[in-house]
Motif scaffolding. Sequence first.
Motif, PDB file in Angstrom:
ATOM      1  N   PHE A   1       1.022  -1.143   0.461  1.00  0.00           N
ATOM      2  CA  PHE A   1       0.031   0.077   0.420  1.00  0.00           C
ATOM      3  C   PHE A   1       0.842   1.049   0.247  1.00  0.00           C
ATOM      4  O   PHE A   1       1.838   1.550   0.212  1.00  0.00           O
ATOM      5  CB  PHE A   1      -0.487   0.057   1.210  1.00  0.00           C
ATOM      6  CG  PHE A   1      -0.109  -0.294   2.296  1.00  0.00           C
ATOM      7  CD1 PHE A   1       0.630   1.174   2.968  1.00  0.00           C
ATOM      8  CD2 PHE A   1       0.454  -1.253   2.798  1.00  0.00           C
ATOM      9  CE1 PHE A   1       0.590   1.326   4.688  1.00  0.00           C
ATOM     10  CE2 PHE A   1       0.987  -1.352   3.853  1.00  0.00           C
ATOM     11  CZ  PHE A   1       1.421   0.148   4.777  1.00  0.00           C
ATOM     12  N   LEU A   2       0.427   2.367  -0.442  1.00  0.00           N
ATOM     13  CA  LEU A   2       0.879   3.617  -0.714  1.00  0.00           C
ATOM     14  C   LEU A   2       0.843   3.744   0.521  1.00  0.00           C
ATOM     15  O   LEU A   2      -0.330   4.418   1.429  1.00  0.00           O
ATOM     16  CB  LEU A   2       0.188   4.506  -1.480  1.00  0.00           C
ATOM     17  CG  LEU A   2       1.129   5.991  -1.896  1.00  0.00           C
ATOM     18  CD1 LEU A   2       2.554   5.552  -2.821  1.00  0.00           C
ATOM     19  CD2 LEU A   2       0.386   6.595  -3.183  1.00  0.00           C
ATOM     20  N   PHE A   3       1.627   5.166   1.178  1.00  0.00           N
ATOM     21  CA  PHE A   3       1.695   5.045   3.048  1.00  0.00           C
ATOM     22  C   PHE A   3       2.474   6.718   2.439  1.00  0.00           C
ATOM     23  O   PHE A   3       4.425   6.842   2.663  1.00  0.00           O
ATOM     24  CB  PHE A   3       2.247   4.838   4.069  1.00  0.00           C
ATOM     25  CG  PHE A   3       1.889   4.977   5.082  1.00  0.00           C
ATOM     26  CD1 PHE A   3       0.309   4.435   5.516  1.00  0.00           C
ATOM     27  CD2 PHE A   3       2.719   5.764   6.182  1.00  0.00           C
ATOM     28  CE1 PHE A   3       0.743   5.725   6.722  1.00  0.00           C
ATOM     29  CE2 PHE A   3       2.390   6.201   7.217  1.00  0.00           C
ATOM     30  CZ  PHE A   3       1.094   5.711   7.444  1.00  0.00           C
ATOM     31  N   TYR A   4       1.665   7.342   3.539  1.00  0.00           N
ATOM     32  CA  TYR A   4       2.674   8.933   3.156  1.00  0.00           C
ATOM     33  C   TYR A   4       2.114   9.736   3.911  1.00  0.00           C
ATOM     34  O   TYR A   4       0.416   9.890   4.377  1.00  0.00           O
ATOM     35  CB  TYR A   4       3.153  10.123   2.196  1.00  0.00           C
ATOM     36  CG  TYR A   4       2.687   9.476   1.046  1.00  0.00           C
ATOM     37  CD1 TYR A   4       1.515  11.287   1.102  1.00  0.00           C
ATOM     38  CD2 TYR A   4       2.126   9.307  -0.160  1.00  0.00           C
ATOM     39  CE1 TYR A   4       1.177  12.095   0.226  1.00  0.00           C
ATOM     40  CE2 TYR A   4       0.807   9.512  -0.765  1.00  0.00           C
ATOM     41  CZ  TYR A   4       0.128  11.139  -0.552  1.00  0.00           C
ATOM     42  OH  TYR A   4      -0.521  11.601  -2.357  1.00  0.00           O
ATOM     43  N   GLY A   5       2.081  11.033   4.524  1.00  0.00           N
ATOM     44  CA  GLY A   5       1.810  12.029   5.379  1.00  0.00           C
ATOM     45  C   GLY A   5       1.675  11.845   6.858  1.00  0.00           C
ATOM     46  O   GLY A   5       2.013  10.828   6.855  1.00  0.00           O
ATOM     47  N   ASP A   6       0.885  13.418   7.656  1.00  0.00           N
ATOM     48  CA  ASP A   6       0.580  12.878   9.006  1.00  0.00           C
ATOM     49  C   ASP A   6      -0.587  12.817   9.695  1.00  0.00           C
ATOM     50  O   ASP A   6      -1.176  12.792  10.636  1.00  0.00           O
ATOM     51  CB  ASP A   6       1.320  13.950   8.824  1.00  0.00           C
ATOM     52  CG  ASP A   6       0.555  15.662   8.672  1.00  0.00           C
ATOM     53  OD1 ASP A   6      -0.550  15.366   7.880  1.00  0.00           O
ATOM     54  OD2 ASP A   6       0.694  16.797   9.303  1.00  0.00           O
ATOM     55  N   SER A   7      -1.473  11.745   8.718  1.00  0.00           N
ATOM     56  CA  SER A   7      -2.569  11.963   9.121  1.00  0.00           C
ATOM     57  C   SER A   7      -3.069  10.836  10.455  1.00  0.00           C
ATOM     58  O   SER A   7      -2.752   9.925   9.764  1.00  0.00           O
ATOM     59  CB  SER A   7      -3.766  11.840   7.551  1.00  0.00           C
ATOM     60  OG  SER A   7      -4.855  11.089   7.929  1.00  0.00           O
ATOM     61  N   PRO A   8      -3.713  10.810  11.569  1.00  0.00           N
ATOM     62  CA  PRO A   8      -3.668  10.412  12.083  1.00  0.00           C
ATOM     63  C   PRO A   8      -4.741   8.466  11.929  1.00  0.00           C
ATOM     64  O   PRO A   8      -4.796   7.526  11.734  1.00  0.00           O
ATOM     65  CB  PRO A   8      -4.216  10.724  13.169  1.00  0.00           C
ATOM     66  CG  PRO A   8      -3.657  12.096  13.001  1.00  0.00           C
ATOM     67  CD  PRO A   8      -3.664  12.325  12.151  1.00  0.00           C
TER      68      PRO A   8
END
Length: 165
Positions: free
Chosen positions: A23-30
Amino acid sequence: GECTCDYGVTGPHCDRSTEAFAFLFYGDSPDNLVSVRVMIRSMRAGGAQQDVVAVIPTNMVNITPPEHLKLLESEGVILFYTEPISMPESMDKDPIIHSRWSGVMSKFAVWRLTQYSQVALLDTDMVFSLDTESPDTIFRECTAHICAVRDGDSRFMNAGVMVIT
């Protein structure tokens, strides 16, 4: 599933899994972190033992909290850092398309996971039902080089669930 020694996907006789969920994963979203963890737990609860790989574009590492990455690693997720994949210029010119899809193109970096014979690319909003077959049946059901779900218009496929070989 398969492994390098043909005994199964994991265990004392296997060197490594040759199949992976990615899966693609990035960012600061909880919320995104919670969504990913729910997906992985439902996958494992359903019996899947394959590797789980987070595809992380290198240009997004600075906006992804290290504690999110450490938590995923502690839960057995393999972190795969990769160069980003840019949108085609024709798409990138549109500011609305750019703002929505610019980071998402990097999901196609799963083709760089050449250590696996098959990779199931999943959107992070997936949850596997415990009342159905194991999530790993997706690998046995895909006998082509790429499998995906049609997305409304039969000319297009939904890249939210794909298996590549």
